[in-house]
Design an enzyme around this catalytic site. Structure first.
Site, PDB file in Angstrom:
ATOM      1  N   LEU A  61       0.812  -1.219   0.000  1.00  0.00           N
ATOM      2  CA  LEU A  61       0.000   0.000   0.000  1.00  0.00           C
ATOM      3  C   LEU A  61       0.844   1.267   0.000  1.00  0.00           C
ATOM      4  CD1 LEU A  61      -2.376  -1.588   2.536  1.00  0.00           C
ATOM      5  CD2 LEU A  61      -3.226  -0.482   0.465  1.00  0.00           C
ATOM      6  N   ASP A 111      13.643   2.638  10.747  1.00  0.00           N
ATOM      7  CA  ASP A 111      13.233   1.325  11.254  1.00  0.00           C
ATOM      8  C   ASP A 111      12.374   1.557  12.495  1.00  0.00           C
ATOM      9  OD1 ASP A 111      12.891  -1.154  12.313  1.00  0.00           O
ATOM     10  OD2 ASP A 111      15.021  -1.696  12.333  1.00  0.00           O
ATOM     11  N   SER A 197      -6.632  -0.310  10.939  1.00  0.00           N
ATOM     12  CA  SER A 197      -7.116  -1.552  10.320  1.00  0.00           C
ATOM     13  C   SER A 197      -8.495  -1.890  10.848  1.00  0.00           C
ATOM     14  CB  SER A 197      -6.167  -2.700  10.644  1.00  0.00           C
ATOM     15  OG  SER A 197      -6.764  -3.915  10.246  1.00  0.00           O
ATOM     16  N   TYR A 227      -2.346  -8.215  16.534  1.00  0.00           N
ATOM     17  CA  TYR A 227      -2.347  -7.180  15.493  1.00  0.00           C
ATOM     18  C   TYR A 227      -3.579  -6.285  15.662  1.00  0.00           C
ATOM     19  CZ  TYR A 227      -2.973  -5.240  10.772  1.00  0.00           C
ATOM     20  OH  TYR A 227      -3.175  -4.406   9.697  1.00  0.00           O
ATOM     21  N   LYS A 231      -3.722  -2.210  16.557  1.00  0.00           N
ATOM     22  CA  LYS A 231      -4.371  -1.220  15.682  1.00  0.00           C
ATOM     23  C   LYS A 231      -5.502  -0.503  16.431  1.00  0.00           C
ATOM     24  CE  LYS A 231      -2.033  -1.568  11.776  1.00  0.00           C
ATOM     25  NZ  LYS A 231      -1.409  -0.459  11.087  1.00  0.00           N
ATOM     26  N   SER A 265      -1.295  -7.910  -0.444  1.00  0.00           N
ATOM     27  CA  SER A 265       0.020  -7.304  -0.196  1.00  0.00           C
ATOM     28  C   SER A 265       0.892  -8.352   0.492  1.00  0.00           C
ATOM     29  CB  SER A 265      -0.126  -6.072   0.704  1.00  0.00           C
ATOM     30  OG  SER A 265      -0.434  -6.493   2.019  1.00  0.00           O
TER      31      SER A 265
HETATM   32  N1  LIG Z   1      -3.135  -5.403   3.506  1.00  0.00           N
HETATM   33  C1  LIG Z   1      -4.245  -5.261   4.202  1.00  0.00           C
HETATM   34  O1  LIG Z   1      -5.248  -5.970   3.974  1.00  0.00           O
HETATM   35  C2  LIG Z   1      -4.332  -4.220   5.276  1.00  0.00           C
HETATM   36  C3  LIG Z   1      -5.565  -4.006   5.894  1.00  0.00           C
HETATM   37  C4  LIG Z   1      -5.669  -3.050   6.889  1.00  0.00           C
HETATM   38  C5  LIG Z   1      -4.549  -2.324   7.252  1.00  0.00           C
HETATM   39  N2  LIG Z   1      -3.356  -2.553   6.656  1.00  0.00           N
HETATM   40  C6  LIG Z   1      -2.201  -1.757   7.088  1.00  0.00           C
HETATM   41  O2  LIG Z   1      -1.614  -1.144   5.960  1.00  0.00           O
HETATM   42  C7  LIG Z   1      -0.227  -0.909   6.204  1.00  0.00           C
HETATM   43  C8  LIG Z   1       0.580  -1.417   5.027  1.00  0.00           C
HETATM   44  O3  LIG Z   1       0.379  -2.795   4.924  1.00  0.00           O
HETATM   45  P1  LIG Z   1       0.588  -3.635   3.589  1.00  0.00           P
HETATM   46  O4  LIG Z   1      -0.622  -4.445   3.436  1.00  0.00           O
HETATM   47  O5  LIG Z   1       1.055  -2.794   2.483  1.00  0.00           O
HETATM   48  O6  LIG Z   1       1.727  -4.621   4.102  1.00  0.00           O
HETATM   49  P2  LIG Z   1       3.192  -4.904   3.598  1.00  0.00           P
HETATM   50  O7  LIG Z   1       3.188  -5.156   2.147  1.00  0.00           O
HETATM   51  O8  LIG Z   1       3.697  -5.958   4.516  1.00  0.00           O
HETATM   52  O9  LIG Z   1       3.965  -3.529   3.881  1.00  0.00           O
HETATM   53  C9  LIG Z   1       4.322  -3.172   5.172  1.00  0.00           C
HETATM   54  C10 LIG Z   1       5.392  -2.118   5.087  1.00  0.00           C
HETATM   55  O10 LIG Z   1       5.779  -1.788   6.428  1.00  0.00           O
HETATM   56  C11 LIG Z   1       7.188  -1.899   6.513  1.00  0.00           C
HETATM   57  N3  LIG Z   1       7.654  -2.223   7.845  1.00  0.00           N
HETATM   58  C12 LIG Z   1       7.388  -3.313   8.589  1.00  0.00           C
HETATM   59  N4  LIG Z   1       8.084  -3.269   9.727  1.00  0.00           N
HETATM   60  C13 LIG Z   1       8.811  -2.125   9.691  1.00  0.00           C
HETATM   61  C14 LIG Z   1       9.737  -1.517  10.559  1.00  0.00           C
HETATM   62  N5  LIG Z   1      10.117  -2.095  11.702  1.00  0.00           N
HETATM   63  N6  LIG Z   1      10.278  -0.328  10.212  1.00  0.00           N
HETATM   64  C15 LIG Z   1       9.953   0.264   9.046  1.00  0.00           C
HETATM   65  N7  LIG Z   1       9.095  -0.268   8.168  1.00  0.00           N
HETATM   66  C16 LIG Z   1       8.535  -1.449   8.495  1.00  0.00           C
HETATM   67  C17 LIG Z   1       7.559  -3.004   5.548  1.00  0.00           C
HETATM   68  O11 LIG Z   1       8.949  -2.936   5.253  1.00  0.00           O
HETATM   69  P3  LIG Z   1       9.753  -4.265   4.772  1.00  0.00           P
HETATM   70  O12 LIG Z   1       9.304  -4.529   3.375  1.00  0.00           O
HETATM   71  O13 LIG Z   1      11.187  -3.860   4.879  1.00  0.00           O
HETATM   72  O14 LIG Z   1       9.374  -5.349   5.722  1.00  0.00           O
HETATM   73  C18 LIG Z   1       6.668  -2.629   4.381  1.00  0.00           C
HETATM   74  O15 LIG Z   1       7.241  -1.591   3.659  1.00  0.00           O
HETATM   75  C19 LIG Z   1       0.085  -1.602   7.516  1.00  0.00           C
HETATM   76  O16 LIG Z   1       0.092  -0.647   8.549  1.00  0.00           O
HETATM   77  C20 LIG Z   1      -1.081  -2.558   7.698  1.00  0.00           C
HETATM   78  O17 LIG Z   1      -1.315  -2.836   9.049  1.00  0.00           O
HETATM   79  C21 LIG Z   1      -3.217  -3.478   5.664  1.00  0.00           C
END
Ligand SMILES: NC(=O)c1ccc[n+]([C@@H]2O[C@H](COP(=O)([O-])OP(=O)(O)OC[C@H]3O[C@@H](n4cnc5c(N)ncnc54)[C@H](OP(=O)(O)O)[C@@H]3O)[C@@H](O)[C@H]2O)c1
Length: 357
Positions: A61, A111, A197, A227, A231, A265
């Site tokens: 995202l 980080d 979330s 999780y 959130k 994702s």
């Molecule tokens: N996907 C869904 O269905 C969904 C639904 C509701 C909310 N969300 C929220 O949307 C956000 C993005 O999620 P996504 O679905 O795009 O997941 P994702 O593809 O796993 O992306 C997560 C991002 O956060 C980074 N991250 C994780 N730990 C970190 C740390 N310690 N320091 C800095 N960066 C860190 C990851 O970096 P690395 O690549 O280096 O690990 C990655 O860039 C999250 O907050 C998630 O909770 C997602």
């Protein structure tokens, strides 16, 4: 009775967890499914002259949101990532897809598993000429207990570091508003968007009754709800902080929480899930999962939503309402409790940081 090594719950409970989701769910199933399959509006808006930070922008995202901001003429988009190699690859990818774009794309290391890394990132941001939009998107979902900075890592990343960053960036965003509002007849109202979330609708948040919520989250008890609980905690904090900000006559910075919907994702990357959970997720993603691009449209909407979105939970490119647990008198007490505990932790990291509110 056996214990599931991944979730630390009795096996019988983890086996029936998918069903449990349906029973603890605090919103209509039909509503959840319907909103997932209806396409969201194409992002609009013009970010000319503006500087945007998106954390966790190397994938999913965050990456798609950064691409949208660049496409909508942002002058500078900063990809805040923990791995600079991945961030560079993302930057090149955006550049290639937006050939001819004048947007300056920068990659900065941060980080959220390290408080000092968050502080260095925010010190660097304080030197920016302006900071108009921050999308705090970086987040972690895991069933496995590990600690970062003395707290379970989802608590550290999704709550403590997220809010440390928010409070450290607020003065830079306020300064932007003071300096640029009204310039050339244009409004300047910076937006700080915390990514939440709707997992908050699937937890009863048992820790809310503990004398100290953050202390109780140091235990590796129920990792299935961890999780969702982090959130929800962040949402409670957002509601309290936004109220504190309202004490100013009009908030010079808009603070809201944005939920992207259920998206395809790398969020489930840890791969330690029980087999039935993997099947459930794969089927659900296929049936109703949004692409990351579709989900990221919510972020652009939240970044332009204006004062009406201050303190509000935003989803499906609309103002929405959070889980009932965060509403009413109980919700108000809970948000005060969550914030006062977090404030103590944040003050221990950076004394007087809560004065930035
Ligand atoms: N996907 C869904 O269905 C969904 C639904 C509701 C909310 N969300 C929220 O949307 C956000 C993005 O999620 P996504 O679905 O795009 O997941 P994702 O593809 O796993 O992306 C997560 C991002 O956060 C980074 N991250 C994780 N730990 C970190 C740390 N310690 N320091 C800095 N960066 C860190 C990851 O970096 P690395 O690549 O280096 O690990 C990655 O860039 C999250 O907050 C998630 O909770 C997602």
């Amino acid at each position: 009775m056996g214990i599931d090594q991944v979730t630390n719950l009795p096996l019988i409970r983890t086996l029936f967890y998918p069903l449990n989701i349906l029973f603890t769910m605090n919103r209509s199933l039909i509503r959840s499914f319907w909103t997932q399959v209806v396409p969201l509006p194409e992002p609009t808006g013009d970010f000319t002259g503006k500087t945007v930070i998106v954390t966790g922008a190397n994938t999913g995202l965050g990456l798609e949101a950064a691409r949208h901001f660049a496409k909508l003429n942002a002058s500078k988009v900063i990809l805040g990532c923990r791995d600079l190699e991945k961030a560079e690859a993302a930057r090149r990818g955006i550049q290639t897809s937006l050939e001819g774009s004048a947007c300056e794309l920068e990659t900065w290391k941060v980080d959220l598993g390290s408080f000092s890394s968050v502080q260095s990132f925010c010190r660097r941001a304080a030197d920016l000429e302006r900071l108009d939009v921050v999308i705090e998107n970086a987040g972690l979902l895991s069933h496995v207990y590990h600690e970062f900075e003395g707290y379970e890592r989802q608590c550290t990343i999704n709550v403590i570091s997220t809010w440390l960053m928010a409070l450290l960036l607020l003065p830079t965003m306020r300064r932007t508003s003071l300096k640029f509002d009204g310039e050339q007849g244009k409004d300047c109202l910076p937006h700080l968007c915390i990514v939440g979330s709707n997992a908050q609708f699937y937890t009863t948040f048992e820790q809310r009754n503990e004398p100290r919520i953050f202390e109780s989250l140091r235990e590796d008890g129920d990792m299935f709800h961890r999780y969702a609980n982090t959130k929800l905690l962040s949402l409670l904090v957002m509601r309290e902080v936004s109220q504190m900000m309202k004490r100013e006559e009009s908030p010079r910075v808009v603070l809201n929480m944005v939920e992207p919907g259920f998206c395809i994702s790398d969020l489930l990357r840890e791969g330690t899930w029980p087999w039935y959970y993997k099947i459930l997720m794969a089927v659900s993603k296929f049936a109703i999962g949004r692409t990351s691009e579709m989900g990221s449209r919510n972020y652009i909407w939240a970044a332009t939503a204006g004062t009406k979105s201050h303190g509000v939970y935003v989803e499906d490119c609309m103002l929405s309402t959070p889980a009932p647990i965060a509403e009413g008198e109980e919700g108000r007490m809970l948000q005060m409790k969550a914030f006062s505990e977090l404030a103590e932790i944040l003050e221990g990291i950076v004394p007087q940081v809560t004065h930035n509110i």
